[in-house]
Design an enzyme around this catalytic site. Structure first.
Site, PDB file in Angstrom:
ATOM      1  N   HIS A 172     -44.041   3.826   8.114  1.00 60.81           N
ATOM      2  CA  HIS A 172     -44.194   2.507   8.746  1.00 60.81           C
ATOM      3  C   HIS A 172     -44.510   2.587  10.230  1.00 60.81           C
ATOM      4  O   HIS A 172     -44.904   1.608  10.840  1.00 60.81           O
ATOM      5  CB  HIS A 172     -42.921   1.686   8.539  1.00 60.81           C
ATOM      6  CG  HIS A 172     -42.724   1.270   7.114  1.00 60.81           C
ATOM      7  ND1 HIS A 172     -42.932  -0.006   6.669  1.00 60.81           N
ATOM      8  CD2 HIS A 172     -42.379   1.993   6.014  1.00 60.81           C
ATOM      9  CE1 HIS A 172     -42.709  -0.068   5.360  1.00 60.81           C
ATOM     10  NE2 HIS A 172     -42.358   1.132   4.944  1.00 60.81           N
ATOM     11  N   ASP A 381     -46.983   0.704  18.450  1.00 60.38           N
ATOM     12  CA  ASP A 381     -46.347   0.034  17.311  1.00 60.38           C
ATOM     13  C   ASP A 381     -47.132   0.383  16.048  1.00 60.38           C
ATOM     14  O   ASP A 381     -48.368   0.356  16.073  1.00 60.38           O
ATOM     15  CB  ASP A 381     -46.397  -1.492  17.537  1.00 60.38           C
ATOM     16  CG  ASP A 381     -45.189  -2.224  16.955  1.00 60.38           C
ATOM     17  OD1 ASP A 381     -44.606  -1.713  15.982  1.00 60.38           O
ATOM     18  OD2 ASP A 381     -44.848  -3.294  17.484  1.00 60.38           O
TER      19      ASP A 381
HETATM   20  C1  GDG Z   1     -41.402  -1.328  11.809  1.00 55.72           C
HETATM   21  C2  GDG Z   1     -42.555  -0.796  12.668  1.00 55.72           C
HETATM   22  C3  GDG Z   1     -44.144  -2.203  11.348  1.00 55.72           C
HETATM   23  C4  GDG Z   1     -37.143 -10.091  14.295  1.00 55.72           C
HETATM   24  N1  GDG Z   1     -36.111 -10.758  14.818  1.00 55.72           N
HETATM   25  C5  GDG Z   1     -35.502 -11.373  13.792  1.00 55.72           C
HETATM   26  C6  GDG Z   1     -36.186 -11.058  12.617  1.00 55.72           C
HETATM   27  N2  GDG Z   1     -37.205 -10.268  12.950  1.00 55.72           N
HETATM   28  C7  GDG Z   1     -38.183  -9.758  11.991  1.00 55.72           C
HETATM   29  C8  GDG Z   1     -39.571 -10.220  12.321  1.00 55.72           C
HETATM   30  C9  GDG Z   1     -40.405  -9.171  11.608  1.00 55.72           C
HETATM   31  C10 GDG Z   1     -39.532  -7.936  11.705  1.00 55.72           C
HETATM   32  O1  GDG Z   1     -38.224  -8.358  12.026  1.00 55.72           O
HETATM   33  C11 GDG Z   1     -39.997  -6.997  12.804  1.00 55.72           C
HETATM   34  O2  GDG Z   1     -41.113  -6.306  12.349  1.00 55.72           O
HETATM   35  P1  GDG Z   1     -42.130  -5.597  13.329  1.00 55.72           P
HETATM   36  O3  GDG Z   1     -43.294  -5.148  12.517  1.00 55.72           O
HETATM   37  O4  GDG Z   1     -42.521  -6.544  14.404  1.00 55.72           O
HETATM   38  O5  GDG Z   1     -41.365  -4.387  14.021  1.00 55.72           O
HETATM   39  P2  GDG Z   1     -40.293  -3.211  13.579  1.00 55.72           P
HETATM   40  O6  GDG Z   1     -38.965  -3.766  13.329  1.00 55.72           O
HETATM   41  O7  GDG Z   1     -40.356  -2.220  14.690  1.00 55.72           O
HETATM   42  O8  GDG Z   1     -40.882  -2.597  12.218  1.00 55.72           O
HETATM   43  C12 GDG Z   1     -43.672  -1.827  12.758  1.00 55.72           C
HETATM   44  C13 GDG Z   1     -42.965  -2.561  10.451  1.00 55.72           C
HETATM   45  O9  GDG Z   1     -41.963  -1.542  10.466  1.00 55.72           O
HETATM   46  C14 GDG Z   1     -43.417  -2.759   8.999  1.00 55.72           C
HETATM   47  O10 GDG Z   1     -44.087  -1.649   8.496  1.00 55.72           O
HETATM   48  O11 GDG Z   1     -44.996  -3.321  11.444  1.00 55.72           O
HETATM   49  O12 GDG Z   1     -44.749  -1.321  13.504  1.00 55.72           O
HETATM   50  O13 GDG Z   1     -42.093  -0.442  13.971  1.00 55.72           O
HETATM   51  O14 GDG Z   1     -40.579  -9.488  10.266  1.00 55.72           O
HETATM   52  O15 GDG Z   1     -39.757 -11.531  11.838  1.00 55.72           O
HETATM   53  N3  GDG Z   1     -35.846 -11.531  11.400  1.00 55.72           N
HETATM   54  C15 GDG Z   1     -34.763 -12.363  11.341  1.00 55.72           C
HETATM   55  N4  GDG Z   1     -34.036 -12.693  12.457  1.00 55.72           N
HETATM   56  C16 GDG Z   1     -34.376 -12.228  13.686  1.00 55.72           C
HETATM   57  O16 GDG Z   1     -33.716 -12.568  14.680  1.00 55.72           O
HETATM   58  N5  GDG Z   1     -34.411 -12.869  10.158  1.00 55.72           N
END
Ligand code: GDG
Length: 475
Positions: A172, A381
């Site tokens: 990921h 990212d």
């Molecule tokens: C890794 C990789 C890759 C955030 N705050 C809350 C919340 N979130 C959710 C968001 C989003 C998820 O968490 C974060 O996903 P991201 O992709 O932005 O980043 P990482 O956590 O670093 O994820 C990344 C991912 O894996 C998938 O392969 O895209 O590059 O680093 O869905 O909405 N969700 C809730 N409350 C929050 O306060 N419920």
């Protein structure tokens, strides 16, 4: 009489991930419950899980030093197999090798990776336990899909135990080039671990290319365009499978009248500025939170923007709070927010709103609806789902996305305002451009990105990967 153990259920489809797709919650009266964790991965895999009596192996999130084993259980239509981690495992395998060594190394060494042999030993040991659990539950010829940087040794270990399985691996996060990867004292072991899979998936084509180049250089394997050919003739394919979101689900939440009402309420509560900038991130040093606040701060200082014109709403979800780097980051960000508000806030009207908290999904959707400009500026990212979620919520084709070139999403969301987050002046220009954009121009871009996402959602991601894994490579 010894209690008879039920014969273990065998599954034709097994997911192996660091975490289970459910979170444990405890009621005030002490009753323990499981709640399906939010996130596209579970949603995407649910149909496959149901059709194949799928099993999911992962850590429950608690650390238990007692020997009370958590038994497998069924929840939300999935067969779940909890893996126990001791507090030493959490410290050495999870916080240590996964988040103190691999995470910074794979993200351009934005923070210094720390190398400890004890951490590596713990990583190996925990990977072995996950591999054994998978070997136990997988049916003859089953498909096993292993996820992410915490479990890179599992494919090789599992193949040794069960050569009959079809094994897929998906990373990921980014996969670094030789110049960084070569520092890892256990670089060959990690590559061999991954090569235990039949298909190794990455977010971006560049990451797959890095991986193949490394297997050639460090292990001397022959490679062709999308594959490595091992000495015994086995073929391991590698490619890009950009992950996505469940667009329809999020859009449905965004369209609810109560979400719209909440979005309006949020704007009222932050003083009804003309424009709202929004950031939503795990509080992580890869996300470029400080960079974007600094750019906003300078625009206020120079009088290019006023807090009546634009305020910044930053949600920073608590993350890895026991790791040193994360404590330091939190201090830095909170100091900066204090400076911005100290200089430009007035009583009852801050220039920035900063929330160190996590929220339910409906609240996130309201935030995405309340914003005019989504500011996504990671220094590195894998993908960044937040950028895609914002687009999913903008069903009226309004809003502007500022997106870092260093997020995987930049390969796909070409109509975003693409920025280099290390370039403060460039960031400032992008913030101003986003505030001043012609509505028609913004709407044209948003429409194009929505059309793209509607076709490339998380279902398509999972199906593309699994179809490729099921097919035999043509020679
Ligand atoms: C890794 C990789 C890759 C955030 N705050 C809350 C919340 N979130 C959710 C968001 C989003 C998820 O968490 C974060 O996903 P991201 O992709 O932005 O980043 P990482 O956590 O670093 O994820 C990344 C991912 O894996 C998938 O392969 O895209 O590059 O680093 O869905 O909405 N969700 C809730 N409350 C929050 O306060 N419920």
């Amino acid at each position: 009489d010894k209690p008879k153990r039920r014969p273990a259920m065998k599954s034709a489809f097994v997911v192996v991930a660091n975490r289970l797709p459910v979170d444990q919650t405890t009621d005030p009266d002490g009753t323990v419950r499981w709640r399906r964790s939010p996130g596209g991965l579970v949603t995407a895999l649910e149909p496959v899980m149901r059709a194949n009596k799928g099993a999911w192996i992962g850590w429950s999130g608690s650390s238990d030093d007692g020997d009370e084993r958590q038994e497998p259980f069924d929840e939300a239509g999935m067969h779940l197999i909890p893996m126990q981690l001791t507090s030493d495992d959490v410290e050495e395998y999870y916080e240590g090798f996964s988040n103190g060594t691999l995470w910074p190394l794979y993200h351009d060494v934005i923070a210094q990776p720390v190398f400890h042999r004890e951490w590596w030993d713990a990583y190996t040991k925990v990977n072995e336990r996950f591999a054994r659990a998978a070997a136990e539950v997988a049916d003859e010829g089953a498909v096993v899909w292993v996820h992410d940087y915490q479990l890179q040794l599992v494919p090789e270990m599992l193949r040794a135990l069960r050569p009959d399985l079809r094994i897929g691996f998906f990373l990921h996060i980014p996969f670094p080039p030789n110049e960084l990867f070569a520092r890892l004292p256990w670089r060959r072991q990690i590559l061999r671990g991954l090569l235990g899979a039949d298909l190794v998936g990455f977010q971006r084509p560049g990451a797959a290319a890095n991986f193949l180049r490394l297997t050639r250089r460090m292990l001397g394997h022959q490679t062709q365009a999308d594959r490595a050919i091992l000495a015994d003739g086995r073929i391991v394919r590698a490619g890009a499978f950009p992950i996505s979101i469940d667009m329809a689900e999020l859009e449905e939440i965004a369209r609810r009248p109560e979400t719209e009402a909440r979005a309006q309420e949020i704007r009222d509560e932050i003083g009804n500025p003309d424009k709202v900038f929004l950031g939503i991130d795990r509080l992580d040093y890869t996300k470029g939170i400080g960079e974007r606040i600094k750019a906003f701060f300078e625009l206020l200082n120079e009088g290019e923007l006023s807090p009546e014109e634009a305020t910044f709403l930053q949600v920073a979800t608590p993350s890895r709070e026991r790791v040193e780097e994360y404590k330091a980051l939190r201090n830095d960000v909170e100091l900066l927010v204090g400076r911005v508000n100290g200089a430009h806030g007035r009583i009852g009207r801050p220039a920035m709103t900063y929330l160190h908290n996590s929220f339910v999904r409906t609240e996130l959707a309201a935030l995405y609806r309340a914003a005019d400009v989504m500011v996504v500026t990671p220094l590195r990212d894998g993908m960044n789902l937040v950028a895609k979620e914002f687009i999913a919520c903008r069903y009226d084709n309004t809003g502007t996305l500022i997106l870092s070139e260093f997020a995987g999403a930049a390969d796909e969301l070409r109509q975003a305002l693409l920025v280099n987050p290390y370039d403060v002046d460039g960031l400032k220009q992008a913030l101003l451009q986003a505030v001043r954009v012609e509505p028609r121009e913004a709407s044209r871009k948003m429409r194009a990105m929505r059309r793209y996402l509607a076709e490339h959602d998380v279902d398509r991601w999972a199906n593309t990967f699994l179809e490729k894994l099921a097919g035999r490579p043509e020679l």
